[in-house]
Enzyme design. Structure first.
Site, PDB file in Angstrom:
ATOM      1  N   GLU A 193      -6.635   3.371  -6.235  1.00 61.84           N
ATOM      2  CA  GLU A 193      -7.829   4.214  -5.341  1.00 61.84           C
ATOM      3  C   GLU A 193      -8.376   5.466  -5.656  1.00 61.84           C
ATOM      4  OE1 GLU A 193     -10.057   3.750  -0.875  1.00 61.84           O
ATOM      5  OE2 GLU A 193      -8.409   4.450  -1.521  1.00 61.84           O
ATOM      6  N   ASP A 202       1.087  -1.322  -0.247  1.00 66.23           N
ATOM      7  CA  ASP A 202       0.092   0.261  -0.054  1.00 66.23           C
ATOM      8  C   ASP A 202       0.711   0.962   0.240  1.00 66.23           C
ATOM      9  OD1 ASP A 202      -2.413   1.477   0.529  1.00 66.23           O
ATOM     10  OD2 ASP A 202      -2.984  -0.423   1.368  1.00 66.23           O
ATOM     11  N   HIS A 222     -10.965  -4.165   2.468  1.00 66.85           N
ATOM     12  CA  HIS A 222     -11.402  -3.789   4.156  1.00 66.85           C
ATOM     13  C   HIS A 222     -11.868  -2.074   4.823  1.00 66.85           C
ATOM     14  CE1 HIS A 222      -8.159  -0.827   2.667  1.00 66.85           C
ATOM     15  NE2 HIS A 222      -8.318  -0.287   3.363  1.00 66.85           N
ATOM     16  N   ASP A 223     -12.395  -1.203   3.449  1.00 66.25           N
ATOM     17  CA  ASP A 223     -13.129  -0.220   3.234  1.00 66.25           C
ATOM     18  C   ASP A 223     -14.762  -0.883   3.738  1.00 66.25           C
ATOM     19  OD1 ASP A 223     -10.903   0.945   4.267  1.00 66.25           O
ATOM     20  OD2 ASP A 223     -10.688   1.935   2.425  1.00 66.25           O
ATOM     21  N   ASP A 260      -2.584   4.507  -2.740  1.00 64.83           N
ATOM     22  CA  ASP A 260      -4.472   4.970  -1.496  1.00 64.83           C
ATOM     23  C   ASP A 260      -4.797   6.912  -2.317  1.00 64.83           C
ATOM     24  OD1 ASP A 260      -5.710   4.742   0.931  1.00 64.83           O
ATOM     25  OD2 ASP A 260      -4.959   6.518   1.584  1.00 64.83           O
TER      26      ASP A 260
HETATM   27  C1  GLC Z   1      -7.934   5.025   1.432  1.00 65.24           C
HETATM   28  C2  GLC Z   1      -7.853   4.088   2.771  1.00 65.24           C
HETATM   29  C3  GLC Z   1      -8.654   4.034   3.780  1.00 65.24           C
HETATM   30  C4  GLC Z   1      -8.108   4.926   4.268  1.00 65.24           C
HETATM   31  C5  GLC Z   1      -8.233   6.105   3.749  1.00 65.24           C
HETATM   32  C6  GLC Z   1      -7.542   7.371   3.942  1.00 65.24           C
HETATM   33  O1  GLC Z   1      -9.805   4.954   1.414  1.00 65.24           O
HETATM   34  O2  GLC Z   1      -8.399   2.561   2.293  1.00 65.24           O
HETATM   35  O3  GLC Z   1      -8.870   2.699   4.431  1.00 65.24           O
HETATM   36  O4  GLC Z   1      -9.138   5.582   6.318  1.00 65.24           O
HETATM   37  O5  GLC Z   1      -8.153   6.288   2.492  1.00 65.24           O
HETATM   38  O6  GLC Z   1      -5.809   6.856   4.442  1.00 65.24           O
END
Ligand code: GLC
Length: 556
Positions: free
Chosen positions: A256, A98, A332-333, A199
């Protein structure tokens, strides 16, 4: 088109904190992942994506990094990481890390310097602004509640944090920041890792002048996403990243990208764009069914199949031949797919988990499986606020229930049970022993109560399990260019019970039919005799009659 290894690959996401504890502190760790590599190998995937394992104060479970070149002590150390990487490679598994560089932790040395004085060499590594009439520089609302601006007494200015206060945003306008990011990427790539999941990487370019966001409903804070997603310079930054770093290695990259549209993704992932390989799109997982935008994702309305089909099909069609899709239900989200899109009752859990898997894995793109998804793990069904640990869930409760009083406790608890990120974060269910074999200690997050019925050991003994079904889907993909590269044709977009589509490649056709309901449905899709049933979640084939959550795939 030149074939790339990541187009044929299947990725398995490991959330280390909840995967396997090896030292009885109740927190999963790298030695635990190492111990479970044979399990991952057995599933048949090619790549492991590890959620952040870097040094972090853990305000947001590792997404607040205080040292990019060091391992979180709770997870192990660099020796163990190196061992894990070696062993994974020995087994033929790649490892993707990540990369969290929209923001750092406020405990990172850059930020500690930056906040000292306005003339500090690191000042411009972050986004600092004066307030307006004793208030924040603008009306942006943070993802975890409150303003995106935090006043810092030392220099009497505000710093920007799209997420928690402990996650200050980096200033990507500053070329030195970018240099530092390229350097830390090289540090890991030179160790031999196989790529990055980036991220919220489409948030790195903030709008000129940082203007107020539109706020039609006059909420306390405005939705910041339209202001920061896919900003003016993001493509330039990613091209620079590719040019300076990624293009020098044979690795994969996935960004992402909340609220990106397929048109954006064609730019990001275009085969000649020189940016990223694929993006995590959000359309199919954030379908809005709540009329009040202030509640955002906090809704428990059932997902409408036509909307889900529309979202997935739009991405399939738009990127065909132009870019590359990622395919995912879970991470995980997100709440557990079988609970959100399928049916997690004992009667239908297995059938609907397999149905969802088939529907997604027969599409064009690179599939991602989130730990436990291959077992059909379900939402946690927590009933007490104290059971939740997730900063987003707790802050949302605080903002929506305590501060704004938009809804009451019971309604919010129902929403959390449907949508909270902790639904995905409960420990991995390995067997039916105490704490499901995850830890000998006290687990950092409560286990799902159903681990005695749903666990890996049991599924590995049962040839009909969700686990072996996933393995079969992965094998099919590995052996079929039609599944990897075929085009995508949606059938009957208005049908709110059946998800059906075709794939075509070099004269061959794949027909995928899935019943998203718990009843029998009759549809005349199957015709001709020159066909082979490739996979199905029932033992026999009744032709046009589809039983509850039945899903089948024919090759013509
Ligand atoms: C992304 C991650 C999440 C995190 C956010 C801030 O969305 O997947 O888990 O809280 O970024 O880093």
């Amino acid at each position: 088109m030149k074939e790339k290894w990541w187009q044929k690959a299947v990725v398995y996401q490991v959330y280390p904190r909840s995967f396997q504890d090896s030292d009885s502190d109740g927190i999963g760790d790298l030695a635990g992942v190492l111990q479970r590599l044979p399990y991952i190998k057995k599933l048949g995937v090619d790549v492991i994506w590890l959620n952040p394992i870097y040094k972090s104060p853990d305000k947001d479970n590792g997404y607040d990094i205080s040292n990019y070149r060091d391992i979180q002590p709770k997870f192990g150390n660099m020796q163990i990481f190196d061992k894990l990487l070696n062993e994974a490679h020995r087994l033929g598994l790649k490892i993707v890390m990540d990369l969290v560089v929209n923001h750092t932790s406020d405990q990172h040395k850059w930020f500690k310097e930056s906040r000292k004085s306005t003339s500090n060499p690191y000042r411009d590594f972050y986004v600092w602004r004066d307030g307006h009439d004793g208030k924040a520089p603008n009306n942006w609302g943070s993802y975890f509640g409150g303003s995106t601006w935090k006043y810092d007494e030392a220099t009497k200015q505000y710093y920007l944090h799209l997420f928690a206060e402990g996650q200050p945003d980096l200033n990507w306008e500053n070329p030195e920041v970018r240099e530092q990011v390229w350097e830390l990427m090289r540090f890991w790539l030179d160790k031999g890792i196989d790529g990055f999941r980036m991220d919220v990487i489409n948030f790195i370019s903030k709008p000129e002048g940082l203007p107020d966001a539109p706020n039609p409903k006059n909420a306390e804070y405005a939705d910041v996403e339209p202001m920061v997603a896919d900003g003016a310079k993001v493509n330039d930054y990613l091209k620079e990243m590719n040019d300076r770093v990624l293009s020098k290695y044979d690795v994969m990259s996935v960004g992402e990208m909340p609220s990106s549209k397929p048109e954006d993704a064609v730019q990001y992932t275009g085969l000649n764009a020189g940016e990223l390989n694929m993006v995590f799109q959000f359309d199919h997982v954030t379908l809005a069914f709540n009329d009040d935008p202030r509640l955002g994702k906090w809704n428990d309305k059932p997902v409408k199949l036509v909307a889900l089909k529309e979202a997935l099909s739009r991405w399939q069609q738009a990127l065909d031949g132009k870019g590359w899709n990622s395919l995912y239900w879970n991470n995980h989200d997100r709440a557990r797919a079988v609970s959100r899109f399928g049916n997690d009752s004992p009667q239908f859990r297995v059938k609907s988990a397999k149905m969802l898997a088939t529907t997604l894995h027969m599409m064009q793109g690179t599939p991602y499986i989130y730990q436990g998804e291959e077992l059909g793990m379900t939402n946690a069904h927590f009933t007490d606020l104290k059971q939740y640990q997730d900063i987003e869930s707790l802050e949302a409760y605080h903002q929506i229930v305590d501060k704004e009083g938009l809804i009451g406790h019971d309604t919010m608890m129902r929403y959390l049970a449907t949508e909270s990120r902790d639904n995905a974060r409960t420990p991995m269910q390995w067997d039916d022993s105490k704490n499901a074999g995850f830890t000998d200690g006290k687990p950092w997050l409560e286990l799902n109560k159903n681990y005695r019925e749903i666990n890996a050991a049991k599924e590995l003994r049962d040839k009909d399990s969700v686990f072996y079904f996933y393995k079969h889907l992965i094998d099919l993909r590995h052996n079929s260019d039609l599944i990897v590269y075929g085009n995508y044709i949606e059938l009957d977009p208005e049908d709110d019970e059946i998800f059906a589509y075709k794939r075509q490649y070099e004269g061959k056709t794949l027909l995928v039919i899935s019943n998203f309901t718990s009843k029998d449905v009759v549809r005349e899709y199957v015709s001709g005799t020159d066909r082979k049933l490739v996979i199905s979640n029932y033992d026999d084939d009744l032709g046009s009659k589809l039983r509850p959550y039945e899903s089948k795939v024919y090759l013509y």
